[in-house]
Write a protein that holds these residues in place. Structure first.
Motif, short mmCIF file in Angstrom:
data_model
loop_
_atom_site.label_atom_id
_atom_site.label_comp_id
_atom_site.label_asym_id
_atom_site.label_seq_id
_atom_site.Cartn_x
_atom_site.Cartn_y
_atom_site.Cartn_z
N ASP A 5 -6.13 -4.69 -3.17
CA ASP A 5 -5.25 -3.71 -3.82
C ASP A 5 -4.05 -3.50 -2.92
O ASP A 5 -4.09 -3.74 -1.71
CB ASP A 5 -5.99 -2.41 -4.17
CG ASP A 5 -6.25 -1.56 -2.97
OD1 ASP A 5 -5.33 -0.86 -2.53
OD2 ASP A 5 -7.38 -1.63 -2.44
N SER A 6 -2.93 -3.05 -3.54
CA SER A 6 -1.67 -3.10 -2.80
C SER A 6 -1.64 -2.15 -1.62
O SER A 6 -1.06 -2.46 -0.59
CB SER A 6 -0.50 -2.84 -3.74
OG SER A 6 -0.74 -1.68 -4.47
N ARG A 7 -2.34 -0.99 -1.73
CA ARG A 7 -2.32 -0.07 -0.59
C ARG A 7 -3.04 -0.68 0.61
O ARG A 7 -2.56 -0.64 1.74
CB ARG A 7 -2.96 1.26 -0.98
CG ARG A 7 -2.92 2.24 0.18
CD ARG A 7 -3.81 3.41 -0.13
NE ARG A 7 -3.22 4.21 -1.18
CZ ARG A 7 -2.91 5.49 -1.03
NH1 ARG A 7 -3.13 6.08 0.10
NH2 ARG A 7 -2.40 6.17 -2.02
N ALA A 8 -4.24 -1.30 0.32
CA ALA A 8 -5.00 -1.91 1.42
C ALA A 8 -4.19 -3.05 2.04
O ALA A 8 -4.18 -3.21 3.27
CB ALA A 8 -6.33 -2.44 0.89
N LEU A 9 -3.49 -3.80 1.20
CA LEU A 9 -2.70 -4.93 1.70
C LEU A 9 -1.55 -4.42 2.57
O LEU A 9 -1.29 -4.94 3.66
CB LEU A 9 -2.15 -5.72 0.51
CG LEU A 9 -1.50 -7.05 0.84
CD1 LEU A 9 -2.48 -8.00 1.53
CD2 LEU A 9 -0.97 -7.70 -0.43
#
Ligand SMILES: Cc1cc2nc3c(=O)[nH]c(=O)nc-3n(C[C@H](O)[C@H](O)[C@H](O)COP(=O)(O)O)c2cc1C
Length: 305
Positions: A5-9
């Motif tokens: 997911d973009s936040r984790a990335l």
């Protein structure tokens, strides 16, 4: 493995330490424009190309993608406020900095660690960013340490040393490299890179003194290792530096090969030099944080969003 997911990335990208730059140019009305970017990286030596990634959402997207050129201002450790100004929606970002037009025309900010004034070579759409590739037409660099950024926070030699505990000696050492060799001198602790206790002088001043004592022309580089040497009750910060040609006043340049450091008596220093030898062969460097036995090497990438 972490879900994509973009936040984790974004958090994962943020673990890498990068430099911080302000990318400048002009809008069609010749007003200076600029934004903070840590996605700067060198691309090619011949021709000399650099790149920076610009978010498609940038207020300056149109102006920058149609500009004739841009300058990359690599911020120095004292320029956190400059970085903040150029990352926030400030009306006139240039009002609070001293700047001048670079040789090619884009704004060069005073007090930066280095700057590259570029002609636009190409823009490449890349997802939610556009890659601005510039051909370096003029540049300059100074000896002031660059500002770092990792895990959403600024990193300077001062914060790196502040993170260390207070009740032991703080030692700065200079890993002075030249053409696959590193300078070693005979000191109190046996054969080692030039090193000195910081005392009340401060980290940068100690590093500059060490460099001055070599009699060589040396460019101070990035923090290479931060570790606690409990055996000798010392905290250690090592900086990787590049030397120009010339004979050192003291010490000898040893080949950067993992087998070269048998005579280095401090095992923590020996392991650091062996890592340096390996990494310089691969051309891929990391920063070590830990103690003399156990720690973590965090890769340095010259880019990031
Ligand atoms: C340390 C740091 C690094 C940044 N790196 C980038 C980057 O590489 N590319 C980018 O588009 N924005 C980057 N930003 C965010 C922009 O600086 C910020 O969104 C700015 O407001 C953009 O301004 P603009 O919309 O006026 O162009 C970074 C911000 C910070 C604090």
């Amino acid at each position: 493995m972490t879900q994509l997911d973009s936040r984790a990335l974004r958090n994962a990208f943020g673990t890498f330490m990068t430099g911080v730059t302000v990318v400048t140019s002009h809008d069609p009305g010749r007003n200076p424009i600029g934004f903070t970017a840590n996605s700067f990286t060198s691309v090619s030596i011949d021709p000399p190309l650099v790149l920076v990634c610009l978010a498609n959402s940038s207020r300056n997207y149109k102006a920058l993608t149609s500009a004739d050129g841009f300058a990359v201002n690599v911020l120095s450790e004292s320029q956190i406020e400059v970085s903040n100004t150029f990352a926030r929606p400030v009306e006139d970002r240039f009002a609070s900095v001293e700047w001048r037009p670079g040789p090619v025309g884009s704004p060069v900010i005073e007090g930066v660690s280095a700057w590259f004034d570029c002609a636009m070579h190409k823009t490449v759409d890349a997802g939610d960013h556009v890659i601005l590739i510039g051909e370096v037409k003029a540049f300059d660099s100074t000896t002031s340490a660059g500002l770092g950024y990792a895990r959403g926070a600024y990193v300077t030699p001062a914060t790196a040393s502040g993170a260390l505990s207070q009740n032991t000696d703080l030692i700065v050492s200079a890993l002075i490299e030249r053409e696959g060799h590193v300078l070693l001198v005979e000191g109190e602790q046996g054969l080692a890179p030039p090193e000195a206790a910081v005392g009340s002088r401060g980290v940068s001043a100690t590093l500059n003194r060490l460099i001055g004592a070599t009699g060589l022309s040396v460019e101070p580089g990035f923090v290479y290792s931060v570790f606690e040497d409990a055996t000798h009750k010392r905290q250690h910060i090592a900086f990787l530096c590049q030397a120009a040609a010339g004979a050192p006043g003291k010490g000898v340049f040893q080949p950067l090969e993992p087998t070269s450091f048998g005579a280095v008596s401090n095992p923590a220093i020996r392991v650091m030099l062996e890592r340096l030898a390996q990494e310089s062969q691969l051309g891929d460097f990391g920063i070590y944080y830990g103690d003399q036995n156990k720690g973590e090497v965090r890769p340095i990438i010259r880019g990031g969003l």
